[in-house]
Design an enzyme around this catalytic site. Structure first.
Site, PDB file in Angstrom:
ATOM      1  N   VAL A 497       0.818  -1.212   0.000  1.00  0.00           N
ATOM      2  CA  VAL A 497       0.000   0.000   0.000  1.00  0.00           C
ATOM      3  C   VAL A 497       0.853   1.264   0.000  1.00  0.00           C
ATOM      4  CG1 VAL A 497      -1.898  -1.164   1.160  1.00  0.00           C
ATOM      5  CG2 VAL A 497      -0.182   0.019   2.524  1.00  0.00           C
ATOM      6  N   GLU A 498       0.212   2.393  -0.297  1.00  0.00           N
ATOM      7  CA  GLU A 498       0.858   3.710  -0.370  1.00  0.00           C
ATOM      8  C   GLU A 498       2.033   3.711  -1.343  1.00  0.00           C
ATOM      9  OE1 GLU A 498      -0.486   6.168   0.850  1.00  0.00           O
ATOM     10  OE2 GLU A 498      -1.334   5.844   2.818  1.00  0.00           O
TER      11      GLU A 498
END
Length: 818
Positions: A497-498
């Protein structure tokens, strides 16, 4: 021979002038004087032809018109043809956020006086109270096994507690009912929750990282803040943010979701608004969200707002029950926090839905880049730090409790090779957390947070893998007793993620770092691409020659330090005997990084962006230098004792060894007719510095033993965590058994030694303990305590067993008869 000496003197003079960053005019005068004086050693230097060449060179460098005609303009025109244009989206990403101490490290000359004024953040009384009370109460309520395998969700009472005790309001300003806690406090809160439950931690962190709350607080209109922030602070509104989609993951700038400005009806009235069509996925909290933040590309084909047709990426906020929004389904990412897709077809909303109002149309990319810092710099590193805290404590305890071949497994050197890494990584993660959250208090350093996201989560993966190797089957078998499997299973979430880690490392850290942190590069590119070419040439002339002097100064610095060691290098005024040599090594590698990066940029130009393996290695060097600074700063905050020094020394060697490995790989693969090998020879003529060697076997053994012992570092890493004392809890069982072992270990080892020699009689542990007391091997008062420990030890080593349907746990904890 004298001629050779004269040439050496001239080269040394040039290097000294560049090293001291002497101005062009004064440097020219000094060099001419040294040249003339060198004529006593080599008379040919003051012959007609050499003097004409000297005069021509000095004149060319110092006469503006001649310099621009014969040097600057050809370089300017050549670079204009080969350097890639910077698009609007890339420009916004580069200009978004701020720089911090990482820029000093990239410059080749860290400002240690500035660094000495950076102090780690501390908790306010309000923040400490929240951790001691609300966070502690939340952790007491959590049972991750039940959440993970039975409920597939947080219990209703936990959701209610999170909402109404302020866990979703940590970044919201106080005037709207929020807590406005510091980045460090947010990190401490999230990491403590994560030591108990990843599901609860992710649920709490999303509203406090990339999401409507932060975007509204930073960019929202007063009306938007009044409308949404109080509800978000109270937990009456649950936010999510739709950024990624099926065809846009890490490349968020390529999102295909669209908004078209048009007229439509809301509540029976015709208004100017946007018609949205989107398909988002992997959106945390989406299945339970009441308000949805969206990123999309906004178009104005009918020019209802102005002349521009394609406005760019825009962020808007809409209620989840808006007509046309399809929401509520769930993904299952390997951990049962709420995560799912959001789709929208012909969703019409007013322009007031744009975060910041219509004036912020097309400015969403910059908003997102600046607000990604909370997720990259706070939330995900907090998860990694939590893994470090628990990994250190559980790995050390289990290594001392578990025995094979009548020896604690933690005493085997092969195990210590892994457990020492666990200890060093845990120490590094805690240090890194302190430095990164401190940087966020000074701004939004996009490069620092990209480094933090990548390296923290990769260190977490490495640490948990080592822990699994040490725990073996005890770590593999799933069940409520397992203290390691669920974090292991969830590790890929933080990696992905991110921004996926591979792309963060290969594209962002150095790609953004070079542009943001280099003192001249971005301004030079701006001058090259200027529409007014005459003005661009003037700007480029000043920048180019200053840049050249900067580069040659760093090259000189790197060579001087390679030849003389660290003795010409500065360290912070408050550095002690332990840290000063390490700070000087940072200076050396900083100069090498700056010089190597400039050489790569000069020779490869825009191709360096596509040579991802090379740029990633330079990013690794940059990152490891910042990590080393974090370790040194953290070391100074702990008691100065053997444990602190041992952990810091190992962690620093680990950082510098990885930095040096990255440089060697860069030089080996750089090409350009052996220039890589030339740079390596110039900067490391005597090979790898001693302190950049990987940790020695003695250091591995020392840290492998320390992780099993009580120490100041063990206490420091435990203080931010939730350590259960319940002997029926997965963590509490190991903790209680370890503490009992510390209490009885001398008697326990004496008993084992005697039993191993066949000196004791009896058919059970208790019988043999009584016999050992009778024979004076242990005291009578120790019999019951050792027997109790042995029962705890046996129970601690058991793994969960279930019925055939894997529903009901059936563990037989009774010790077998000996």
């Amino acid at each position: 021979m004298l001629s050779l000496l004269a040439i050496v003197v001239l080269i040394a003079t040039l290097m000294t002038l560049f090293y001291q960053q002497v101005s062009r005019g004064i440097g020219s005068i000094v060099f001419v004087i040294v040249w003339l004086l060198s004529g006593f050693l080599a008379p040919w230097l003051v012959g007609l032809f050499p003097l004409v060449l000297l005069a021509a060179g000095v004149t060319l460098l110092n006469h503006v018109d001649l310099r621009q005609k014969f040097i600057t303009r050809p370089v300017y025109q050549a670079l204009g043809k080969v350097m890639p244009a910077i698009g609007d989206t890339e420009r916004e990403a580069i200009e978004a956020g701020t720089t911090w101490f990482e820029a000093d490290l990239f410059s080749g000359r860290p400002d240690w006086e500035n660094f000495s004024h950076i102090h780690f953040s501390t908790l306010t009384n309000e923040e400490q109270s929240f951790i001691d009370n609300e966070v502690q109460q939340l952790c007491d309520m959590l049972d991750e096994w039940k959440i993970f395998h039975d409920l597939k969700d947080l219990p209703p009472e936990v959701w209610d507690f999170l909402k109404h005790k302020g866990f979703f309001s940590l970044i919201i300003p106080k005037e709207y009912g929020g807590k406005a806690f510091s980045p460090y406090a947010q990190s401490r809160i999230m990491s403590k929750i994560a030591t108990r439950s990843l599901t609860a931690a992710v649920t709490a962190m999303v509203p406090n990282s990339l999401g409507p709350g932060e975007l509204l607080a930073e960019y929202g209109t007063d009306e938007q803040k009044d409308r949404w922030l109080p509800g978000l602070a109270k937990g009456d509104e649950i936010p999510c943010f739709g950024l990624t989609g099926p065809e846009a993951g890490s490349d968020a700038g390529a999102i295909p979701d669209t908004g078209v400005i048009c007229k439509g009806k809301i509540d029976g009235k015709e208004v100017l608004g946007m018609r949205l069509n989107f398909a988002k996925r992997w959106i945390t909290l989406a299945p339970v969200a009441t308000v949805v933040g969206l990123a999309f590309k906004l178009y104005d084909p009918d020019h209802l707002l102005g002349e521009k047709e394609e406005l760019g990426i825009t962020c808007a906020l809409i209620p989840a029950d808006t007509k046309g929004v399809e929401i509520g389904r769930r993904h299952y990412p390997g951990s049962p926090f709420m995560n799912g897709p959001i789709n929208g077809k012909d969703v019409f909303v007013s322009l007031d839905a744009i975060i910041g109002g219509p004036d912020m149309a097309g400015k969403g990319w910059r908003m997102l880049i600046e607000c990604l810092g909370a997720g990259r710099g706070v939330s995900l590193p907090a998860l990694a730090t939590a893994s470090g805290e628990m990994g250190y404590r559980m790995t050390g305890a289990f290594g001392r409790i578990r025995r094979q071949f009548n020896t604690s497994v933690g005493d085997f050197e092969g195990v210590q090779e892994a457990s020492a890494e666990v200890a060093a990584i845990a120490y590094t993660l805690e240090a890194y957390r302190h430095l990164v959250t401190r940087s966020l208090e000074d701004g939004a350093p996009s490069v620092v947070t990209a480094m933090a996201k990548y390296h923290s989560t990769e260190m977490m993966r490495e640490l948990i893998n080592h822990g699994m190797d040490i725990a073996g089957g005890r770590g593999i078998q799933l069940g409520p007793r397992n203290f390691l499997a669920l974090p292991y299973q969830s590790t890929p979430i933080a990696i992905t993620v991110e921004g996926a880690n591979i792309l963060t490392r290969s594209l962002m850290i150095f790609g953004q770092g070079a542009m943001r942190c280099h003192p001249y590069l971005y301004d030079e590119l701006q001058a090259i691409q200027a529409e007014d070419k005459d003005k661009g040439l003037q700007d480029f002339d000043a920048l180019f020659f200053t840049h050249a002097g900067h580069t040659l100064g760093n090259v000189s610095s790197a060579i001087f330090q390679a030849l003389t060691g660290p003795y010409l290098s500065d360290a912070p005024a408050n550095a002690d005997a332990f840290s000063a040599p390490w700070y000087r090594l940072v200076n050396r590698y900083s100069a090498v990084l700056a010089s190597t990066a400039d050489m790569a940029l000069a020779l490869l130009g825009g191709d360096l962006k596509r040579r991802e393996l090379l740029s990633a290695r330079l990013g690794d060097v940059h990152s490891q230098l910042l990590i080393a600074c974090a370790i040194l700063k953290y070391h100074a905050t702990l008691p100065r004792d053997e444990a602190n020094d041992a952990h810091a020394s190992y962690a620093l060697r680990r950082a510098f060894s990885r930095a040096h490995d990255a440089l060697e790989a860069f030089y080996r693969n750089f090409g350009f007719y052996g220039i890589g090998h030339l740079l390596k020879g110039l900067f490391f003529p005597f090979g790898r510095p001693c302190k950049a060697q990987a940790p020695s076997d003695d250091q591995i053994r020392k840290l492998g033993e320390m992780i099993m012992e009580p120490s100041s570092v063990r206490d420091a890493l435990a203080e931010p965590a939730y350590i259960s004392q319940d002997p029926e809890d997965a963590i509490g069982r190991v903790e209680a058994t370890y503490n009992k072992l510390l209490e009885v270990e001398p008697a326990w080892l004496a008993f084992l030694k005697a039993d191993g020699k066949g000196q004791l009689e009896g058919t059970s542990v208790l019988d043999k303990l009584k016999d050992a007391a009778t024979k004076g091997i242990i005291s009578e008062s120790q019999v019951n305590a050792v027997n109790e420990y042995d029962a705890m030890r046996y129970d601690c080593l058991l793994t969960d067993a279930f019925d055939k349907n894997l529903k009901k746990v059936k563990v037989h904890a009774e010790r077998p008869v000996m």
